[in-house]
Design a protein around this motif. Structure first.
Motif, PDB file in Angstrom:
ATOM      1  N   LEU A  26      33.124  35.706  42.575  1.00  0.00           N
ATOM      2  CA  LEU A  26      33.952  35.534  42.586  1.00  0.00           C
ATOM      3  C   LEU A  26      35.438  35.890  43.239  1.00  0.00           C
ATOM      4  O   LEU A  26      34.379  37.334  44.070  1.00  0.00           O
ATOM      5  N   GLN A  27      36.077  35.053  43.658  1.00  0.00           N
ATOM      6  CA  GLN A  27      36.580  35.171  44.798  1.00  0.00           C
ATOM      7  C   GLN A  27      38.531  35.487  44.824  1.00  0.00           C
ATOM      8  O   GLN A  27      38.542  34.690  43.226  1.00  0.00           O
ATOM      9  N   VAL A  28      39.027  36.046  45.488  1.00  0.00           N
ATOM     10  CA  VAL A  28      40.450  35.652  44.848  1.00  0.00           C
ATOM     11  C   VAL A  28      41.213  35.282  46.101  1.00  0.00           C
ATOM     12  O   VAL A  28      41.058  35.354  47.648  1.00  0.00           O
ATOM     13  N   ASN A  37      44.332  32.783  43.164  1.00  0.00           N
ATOM     14  CA  ASN A  37      43.970  32.062  42.263  1.00  0.00           C
ATOM     15  C   ASN A  37      42.134  32.466  42.079  1.00  0.00           C
ATOM     16  O   ASN A  37      42.174  32.867  43.267  1.00  0.00           O
ATOM     17  N   TYR A  38      41.554  32.578  41.405  1.00  0.00           N
ATOM     18  CA  TYR A  38      40.396  33.448  40.896  1.00  0.00           C
ATOM     19  C   TYR A  38      39.536  31.843  41.147  1.00  0.00           C
ATOM     20  O   TYR A  38      39.658  30.648  41.144  1.00  0.00           O
ATOM     21  N   ASP A  39      38.537  32.254  42.063  1.00  0.00           N
ATOM     22  CA  ASP A  39      37.588  30.878  42.634  1.00  0.00           C
ATOM     23  C   ASP A  39      36.438  31.218  42.446  1.00  0.00           C
ATOM     24  O   ASP A  39      35.782  32.711  42.832  1.00  0.00           O
ATOM     25  N   TRP A  40      35.544  30.337  41.977  1.00  0.00           N
ATOM     26  CA  TRP A  40      34.213  30.656  41.626  1.00  0.00           C
ATOM     27  C   TRP A  40      33.638  29.879  42.348  1.00  0.00           C
ATOM     28  O   TRP A  40      33.201  28.552  42.712  1.00  0.00           O
ATOM     29  N   ASN A  63      38.202  41.347  48.349  1.00  0.00           N
ATOM     30  CA  ASN A  63      38.810  41.496  47.317  1.00  0.00           C
ATOM     31  C   ASN A  63      39.261  42.706  46.510  1.00  0.00           C
ATOM     32  O   ASN A  63      39.627  41.987  45.240  1.00  0.00           O
ATOM     33  N   LEU A  67      40.843  42.961  41.891  1.00  0.00           N
ATOM     34  CA  LEU A  67      39.756  43.112  41.476  1.00  0.00           C
ATOM     35  C   LEU A  67      39.540  44.101  40.492  1.00  0.00           C
ATOM     36  O   LEU A  67      39.545  44.772  39.308  1.00  0.00           O
ATOM     37  N   PHE A  85      40.908  36.501  32.404  1.00  0.00           N
ATOM     38  CA  PHE A  85      40.909  37.734  33.186  1.00  0.00           C
ATOM     39  C   PHE A  85      42.010  38.871  32.522  1.00  0.00           C
ATOM     40  O   PHE A  85      43.317  38.668  32.635  1.00  0.00           O
ATOM     41  N   ASN A  87      43.543  41.833  34.066  1.00  0.00           N
ATOM     42  CA  ASN A  87      43.221  42.066  35.777  1.00  0.00           C
ATOM     43  C   ASN A  87      44.516  43.355  35.950  1.00  0.00           C
ATOM     44  O   ASN A  87      45.492  42.808  35.950  1.00  0.00           O
ATOM     45  N   THR A  98      44.481  31.691  35.351  1.00  0.00           N
ATOM     46  CA  THR A  98      43.894  31.437  36.720  1.00  0.00           C
ATOM     47  C   THR A  98      44.604  31.671  38.133  1.00  0.00           C
ATOM     48  O   THR A  98      43.735  31.711  38.755  1.00  0.00           O
TER      49      THR A  98
END
Length: 102
Positions: A26-28, A37-40, A63, A67, A85, A87, A98
């Motif tokens: 999981l990245q931002v 964006n959350y990136d998978w 990140n 998070l 999420f 957050n 997202t």
């Protein structure tokens, strides 16, 4: 750092196994209607900059700022299923959930 609820953990395991990988990442990333964006993605190995959560989720230390304290859930509904999420670092988010701003 991140709390993964049971439904999310189960879904992450399903996805990881389906893609024959050891980890889910999981990245931002910049973008989306709210700024980030959350990136998978998937990975077979962790890097020295990764934090490993529950032996399945990789998060790059860069990140962590975005998070920390997040709660990840997965909702199964009739009209669609998605990760949710929660957050505390996000000041606002878009309707799809997202994209967020800090």
């Amino acid at each position: 750092m991140i709390k993964i609820l049971d439904n999310a953990l189960l879904r992450l395991r399903e996805l990881r196994d389906k893609h024959n990988k050891k980890f889910v990442r999981l990245q931002v990333k910049g973008g989306g209607c709210a700024g980030f964006n959350y990136d998978w993605s998937f990975a077979d190995e962790e890097t020295r900059n990764d934090v490993v959560v529950d032996d399945i989720l990789l998060i790059d230390r860069i990140n962590e700022l975005y998070l920390t304290g997040m709660e990840l859930d997965y909702k199964k509904e009739i009209w669609g299923s998605n990760f949710e999420f929660k957050n505390p670092m996000a000041k606002s988010s878009c309707g799809c959930g997202t994209s967020f701003s800090v």
